[in-house]
Design a protein around this motif. Structure first.
Motif, PDB file in Angstrom:
ATOM      1  N   VAL A 342      76.713  74.018  66.144  1.00  0.00           N
ATOM      2  CA  VAL A 342      76.680  74.079  67.616  1.00  0.00           C
ATOM      3  C   VAL A 342      76.583  72.676  68.210  1.00  0.00           C
ATOM      4  O   VAL A 342      76.030  72.465  69.286  1.00  0.00           O
ATOM      5  CB  VAL A 342      75.499  74.953  68.115  1.00  0.00           C
ATOM      6  CG1 VAL A 342      75.696  76.400  67.719  1.00  0.00           C
ATOM      7  CG2 VAL A 342      74.166  74.432  67.597  1.00  0.00           C
ATOM      8  N   GLY A 343      77.168  71.699  67.513  1.00  0.00           N
ATOM      9  CA  GLY A 343      77.034  70.314  67.938  1.00  0.00           C
ATOM     10  C   GLY A 343      75.834  69.687  67.265  1.00  0.00           C
ATOM     11  O   GLY A 343      75.261  70.238  66.319  1.00  0.00           O
ATOM     12  N   GLU A 344      75.441  68.506  67.724  1.00  0.00           N
ATOM     13  CA  GLU A 344      74.292  67.829  67.123  1.00  0.00           C
ATOM     14  C   GLU A 344      73.514  67.070  68.193  1.00  0.00           C
ATOM     15  O   GLU A 344      74.025  66.772  69.271  1.00  0.00           O
ATOM     16  CB  GLU A 344      74.763  66.874  66.018  1.00  0.00           C
ATOM     17  CG  GLU A 344      73.647  66.292  65.163  1.00  0.00           C
ATOM     18  CD  GLU A 344      72.716  67.328  64.539  1.00  0.00           C
ATOM     19  OE1 GLU A 344      72.136  68.146  65.293  1.00  0.00           O
ATOM     20  OE2 GLU A 344      72.564  67.323  63.307  1.00  0.00           O
ATOM     21  N   ARG A 345      72.233  66.782  67.889  1.00  0.00           N
ATOM     22  CA  ARG A 345      71.350  66.070  68.809  1.00  0.00           C
ATOM     23  C   ARG A 345      70.979  64.690  68.264  1.00  0.00           C
ATOM     24  O   ARG A 345      71.203  63.680  68.904  1.00  0.00           O
ATOM     25  CB  ARG A 345      70.083  66.898  69.058  1.00  0.00           C
ATOM     26  CG  ARG A 345      69.032  66.219  69.919  1.00  0.00           C
ATOM     27  CD  ARG A 345      69.418  66.102  71.382  1.00  0.00           C
ATOM     28  NE  ARG A 345      69.593  67.392  71.991  1.00  0.00           N
ATOM     29  CZ  ARG A 345      68.616  68.149  72.473  1.00  0.00           C
ATOM     30  NH1 ARG A 345      67.360  67.742  72.391  1.00  0.00           N
ATOM     31  NH2 ARG A 345      68.870  69.311  73.038  1.00  0.00           N
ATOM     32  N   THR A 346      70.366  64.635  67.073  1.00  0.00           N
ATOM     33  CA  THR A 346      69.924  63.358  66.511  1.00  0.00           C
ATOM     34  C   THR A 346      70.625  63.109  65.176  1.00  0.00           C
ATOM     35  O   THR A 346      70.605  63.981  64.310  1.00  0.00           O
ATOM     36  CB  THR A 346      68.400  63.358  66.272  1.00  0.00           C
ATOM     37  OG1 THR A 346      67.715  63.741  67.463  1.00  0.00           O
ATOM     38  CG2 THR A 346      67.910  62.006  65.829  1.00  0.00           C
ATOM     39  N   PRO A 347      71.230  61.942  65.000  1.00  0.00           N
ATOM     40  CA  PRO A 347      71.298  60.798  65.918  1.00  0.00           C
ATOM     41  C   PRO A 347      72.543  60.825  66.817  1.00  0.00           C
ATOM     42  O   PRO A 347      72.795  59.866  67.537  1.00  0.00           O
ATOM     43  CB  PRO A 347      71.377  59.609  64.963  1.00  0.00           C
ATOM     44  CG  PRO A 347      72.192  60.128  63.829  1.00  0.00           C
ATOM     45  CD  PRO A 347      71.787  61.585  63.684  1.00  0.00           C
ATOM     46  N   HIS A 348      73.301  61.921  66.752  1.00  0.00           N
ATOM     47  CA  HIS A 348      74.540  62.014  67.518  1.00  0.00           C
ATOM     48  C   HIS A 348      74.384  63.079  68.602  1.00  0.00           C
ATOM     49  O   HIS A 348      74.432  64.274  68.318  1.00  0.00           O
ATOM     50  CB  HIS A 348      75.725  62.399  66.611  1.00  0.00           C
ATOM     51  CG  HIS A 348      75.789  61.602  65.348  1.00  0.00           C
ATOM     52  ND1 HIS A 348      76.096  60.260  65.330  1.00  0.00           N
ATOM     53  CD2 HIS A 348      75.586  61.958  64.052  1.00  0.00           C
ATOM     54  CE1 HIS A 348      76.091  59.819  64.084  1.00  0.00           C
ATOM     55  NE2 HIS A 348      75.778  60.833  63.289  1.00  0.00           N
ATOM     56  N   ALA A 349      74.180  62.669  69.849  1.00  0.00           N
ATOM     57  CA  ALA A 349      74.115  63.625  70.959  1.00  0.00           C
ATOM     58  C   ALA A 349      75.542  64.032  71.298  1.00  0.00           C
ATOM     59  O   ALA A 349      76.190  63.470  72.172  1.00  0.00           O
ATOM     60  CB  ALA A 349      73.424  63.003  72.156  1.00  0.00           C
ATOM     61  N   ASP A 350      76.059  65.014  70.564  1.00  0.00           N
ATOM     62  CA  ASP A 350      77.484  65.354  70.619  1.00  0.00           C
ATOM     63  C   ASP A 350      77.623  66.872  70.641  1.00  0.00           C
ATOM     64  O   ASP A 350      77.335  67.549  69.651  1.00  0.00           O
ATOM     65  CB  ASP A 350      78.189  64.769  69.394  1.00  0.00           C
ATOM     66  CG  ASP A 350      79.706  64.891  69.464  1.00  0.00           C
ATOM     67  OD1 ASP A 350      80.207  65.750  70.221  1.00  0.00           O
ATOM     68  OD2 ASP A 350      80.386  64.137  68.755  1.00  0.00           O
ATOM     69  N   ALA A 351      78.078  67.399  71.761  1.00  0.00           N
ATOM     70  CA  ALA A 351      78.240  68.846  71.898  1.00  0.00           C
ATOM     71  C   ALA A 351      79.557  69.339  71.319  1.00  0.00           C
ATOM     72  O   ALA A 351      79.760  70.548  71.166  1.00  0.00           O
ATOM     73  CB  ALA A 351      78.154  69.238  73.377  1.00  0.00           C
ATOM     74  N   VAL A 352      80.462  68.433  70.979  1.00  0.00           N
ATOM     75  CA  VAL A 352      81.806  68.803  70.527  1.00  0.00           C
ATOM     76  C   VAL A 352      81.908  68.883  69.006  1.00  0.00           C
ATOM     77  O   VAL A 352      82.631  69.713  68.467  1.00  0.00           O
ATOM     78  CB  VAL A 352      82.838  67.799  71.076  1.00  0.00           C
ATOM     79  CG1 VAL A 352      84.233  68.076  70.504  1.00  0.00           C
ATOM     80  CG2 VAL A 352      82.887  67.873  72.600  1.00  0.00           C
ATOM     81  N   ILE A 353      81.165  68.032  68.293  1.00  0.00           N
ATOM     82  CA  ILE A 353      81.277  67.985  66.836  1.00  0.00           C
ATOM     83  C   ILE A 353      80.961  69.349  66.222  1.00  0.00           C
ATOM     84  O   ILE A 353      80.153  70.114  66.744  1.00  0.00           O
ATOM     85  CB  ILE A 353      80.329  66.898  66.254  1.00  0.00           C
ATOM     86  CG1 ILE A 353      80.683  66.567  64.809  1.00  0.00           C
ATOM     87  CG2 ILE A 353      78.884  67.327  66.386  1.00  0.00           C
ATOM     88  CD1 ILE A 353      81.986  65.848  64.651  1.00  0.00           C
ATOM     89  N   ARG A 354      81.636  69.676  65.114  1.00  0.00           N
ATOM     90  CA  ARG A 354      81.400  70.944  64.424  1.00  0.00           C
ATOM     91  C   ARG A 354      81.223  70.716  62.930  1.00  0.00           C
ATOM     92  O   ARG A 354      81.534  69.652  62.400  1.00  0.00           O
ATOM     93  CB  ARG A 354      82.555  71.924  64.687  1.00  0.00           C
ATOM     94  CG  ARG A 354      82.552  72.504  66.103  1.00  0.00           C
ATOM     95  CD  ARG A 354      81.316  73.336  66.390  1.00  0.00           C
ATOM     96  NE  ARG A 354      81.304  73.904  67.738  1.00  0.00           N
ATOM     97  CZ  ARG A 354      80.751  73.322  68.801  1.00  0.00           C
ATOM     98  NH1 ARG A 354      80.187  72.135  68.684  1.00  0.00           N
ATOM     99  NH2 ARG A 354      80.760  73.917  69.980  1.00  0.00           N
ATOM    100  N   ALA A 355      80.724  71.744  62.256  1.00  0.00           N
ATOM    101  CA  ALA A 355      80.325  71.647  60.855  1.00  0.00           C
ATOM    102  C   ALA A 355      81.521  71.498  59.926  1.00  0.00           C
ATOM    103  O   ALA A 355      82.652  71.869  60.265  1.00  0.00           O
ATOM    104  CB  ALA A 355      79.513  72.882  60.467  1.00  0.00           C
ATOM    105  N   SER A 356      81.235  70.979  58.725  1.00  0.00           N
ATOM    106  CA  SER A 356      82.279  70.800  57.716  1.00  0.00           C
ATOM    107  C   SER A 356      81.720  71.076  56.328  1.00  0.00           C
ATOM    108  O   SER A 356      80.558  70.763  56.041  1.00  0.00           O
ATOM    109  CB  SER A 356      82.810  69.357  57.724  1.00  0.00           C
ATOM    110  OG  SER A 356      83.313  68.975  58.967  1.00  0.00           O
ATOM    111  N   PHE A 357      82.537  71.658  55.480  1.00  0.00           N
ATOM    112  CA  PHE A 357      82.344  71.602  54.031  1.00  0.00           C
ATOM    113  C   PHE A 357      83.361  70.592  53.509  1.00  0.00           C
ATOM    114  O   PHE A 357      84.564  70.721  53.758  1.00  0.00           O
ATOM    115  CB  PHE A 357      82.588  72.959  53.372  1.00  0.00           C
ATOM    116  CG  PHE A 357      81.416  73.902  53.429  1.00  0.00           C
ATOM    117  CD1 PHE A 357      80.292  73.688  52.636  1.00  0.00           C
ATOM    118  CD2 PHE A 357      81.437  75.007  54.262  1.00  0.00           C
ATOM    119  CE1 PHE A 357      79.215  74.557  52.691  1.00  0.00           C
ATOM    120  CE2 PHE A 357      80.359  75.881  54.322  1.00  0.00           C
ATOM    121  CZ  PHE A 357      79.246  75.662  53.535  1.00  0.00           C
TER     122      PHE A 357
END
Length: 499
Positions: A342-357
């Motif tokens: 669902v995005g990330e907060r620390t250290p990347h305040a990024d609502a767009v990034i998504r998970a990866s294998f």
């Protein structure tokens, strides 16, 4: 035997603990309430529901209490942070509370930066402008609901409103005020500078008190409704993360908390306010007088494991899912997971990034994926620990709470990746216990919160880092950190294809 009550006002339910002088939880009651989602990104609640469910929960607790109600000496609170409750001159609620997880205020965050400046905001509040904080919500109401804004006499946070309804006294304490973006964190005063540049009347900010401060007794009406004695003393309480730290014994430098729930939190005690983390982690006043805590957040911690279970192991228990984790070597046979569901907060305040294998091949089995998920969650939490250490913090002992304590292989993994001793407590009640400890300290049961923690909290198990695993994980962690930068642009291009 004497008792205190800790009330934890969460996002989905209020949890009430009755705790005796030994630190034992004698009774526990939970009462749920709904959230209101009128539009995408909106998250609100009716503050009246908090009060009604808390009174109902206290009443249920007293019905089964076989002691003397006079022996329940005090009550204190933990509460969800950042939520905006607006009150008129009669202290009546003007609209539904806007919660911490409401994301409608992106434009208002930019307004704050434009008016205050990013550097100056960090100097005063120690935190960046994020949608979850309280000040952007106030500005949103000012812009979109001007008639309501004109009626504002005071704003408070969720637990503060609940405490007001139980006592008739209106205050805010420092650990929660630090999450508003209106508090000068170092000086422990409301920032007139921020209020002035944003044209907000500083008088809407309530009086400030310490977390252990006694603010009154319960009203006769609440006593009649619940069965409590009208002499029951009430103490201010703290923000949920501050109380979680107190309830886990994070009360001195060198101690850190790793709490894995739906999201994950790494929280470390700070004895001073003079460190500069450049806004990469949160920096709040603690529930301990003249102390602070820094905090990093992984948005999808336990949620990543729950997602994997629901999609690939529906019908199985978590115990079954994790049963073979120990048979998979460090590094999951070359499989890497980033928990950005669902995005990330620390250290990347990024609502767009998504998970990866990353690194999948036909030799991988489900157990490899499960271990990779656990490692990826822990790597994300370790990014916060790395920020702390890079700023000179010594982190030797980490108390692990939440879902991360349910599996000993995961606890050992935390010790190896964090390169620190990881402690599991015998009884884990988190914020509710922290609230109870504030009441116990306020009632004079201990000379300090540290002494209270020694009396209330006991260690179940300790996990020391395996040096061979530490070296392997240090190398793999560097690879993990590359994935964000390598996938950031790709995820931006995929946005148009998302549901």
């Amino acid at each position: 035997m004497k008792y205190v009550i800790g009330i934890d006002l969460g996002t989905s339910a209020v949890k009430i603990l009755l705790v005796n002088q030994k630190g034992d939880v004698v009774q526990e009651v939970s009462k749920s309430y709904p959230s209101i989602h009128e539009k995408t990104g909106y998250s609100e609640q009716d503050p009246g529901r908090w009060v009604n469910q808390t009174v109902a929960g206290l009443s249920d607790l007293l019905k089964t209490f076989d002691g003397n109600v006079e022996d329940i000496e005090g009550i204190s609170f933990s509460g969800q942070m950042h939520g905006l409750v607006l009150l008129d001159e009669e202290n009546d609620v003007l609209r539904n509370a806007i919660l911490w997880n409401d994301t409608r205020t992106t434009e208002q965050c930019q307004q704050i930066y434009n008016a205050v400046g990013k550097k100056r905001l960090l100097e005063i509040t120690k935190n960046p402008a994020l949608e979850g904080f309280t000040l952007p919500k106030i500005l949103w109401v000012k812009e979109h609901e001007p008639e309501i804004y004109k009626e504002i006499n005071k704003f408070v946070l969720p637990k503060d409103y609940l405490r007001y309804k139980l006592t008739g006294e209106l205050h805010m304490e420092y650990s929660d005020a630090a999450g508003t973006l209106l508090l000068d964190v170092e000086r422990k005063t409301w920032s007139e500078e921020i209020c002035d540049v944003l044209d907000i009347n500083v008088d809407i900010c309530p009086p400030l008190v310490e977390s252990h401060a006694e603010v009154g007794t319960i009203t006769s009406e609440i006593a009649a409704s619940t069965g409590l004695s009208p002499k029951t003393r009430v103490f201010a309480g703290g923000a949920d993360n501050a109380c979680g730290a107190i309830g886990s014994g994070i009360l001195e430098d060198g101690k850190t908390l790793c709490s894995i729930g739906t999201s994950g939190v790494v929280l470390s005690h700070e004895s001073s306010s003079d460190k500069n983390f450049d806004g990469k982690v949160h920096y709040f006043n603690h529930g301990v007088t003249n102390a602070y805590y820094t905090m990093g957040v992984t948005l999808s911690a336990g949620h990543s494991l729950s997602w994997f279970k629901n999609v690939f192991a529906e019908g199985e228990s978590f115990e079954e899912l994790l049963a073979e984790v120990s048979s998979v070597p460090v590094g999951s046979n070359g499989l890497l997971f980033t928990p950005y569901l669902v995005g990330e907060r620390t250290p990347h305040a990024d609502a767009v990034i998504r998970a990866s294998f990353i690194g999948m091949d036909s030799s991988h089995e489900r157990r490899d994926f499960v271990r990779a998920v656990l490692e990826g969650i822990t790597f994300s939490l370790n990014e916060s620990i790395e920020i702390f250490r890079n700023k000179g913090k010594t982190i030797e002992t980490i108390v692990s709470t939440g879902g991360g304590t349910k599996n000993e292989d995961w606890l050992q993994m935390q010790a190896d990746i964090f390169n620190a001793k990881v402690i599991k407590l015998s009884s884990e009640q988190g914020p509710g216990m922290g609230a109870a400890m504030l009441a116990a300290y306020g009632c004079g049961w201990s000379n300090s919160l540290q002494e209270c923690a020694e009396n209330f909290l006991t260690i179940d198990k300790e996990f020391e880092p395996n040096e061979q695993h530490v070296r392997k994980y240090e190398k793999l962690f560097q690879v993990y950190k590359e994935v964000y930068q390598q996938t950031k642009t790709i995820n931006q291009k995929l946005v148009e294809y998302r549901k």
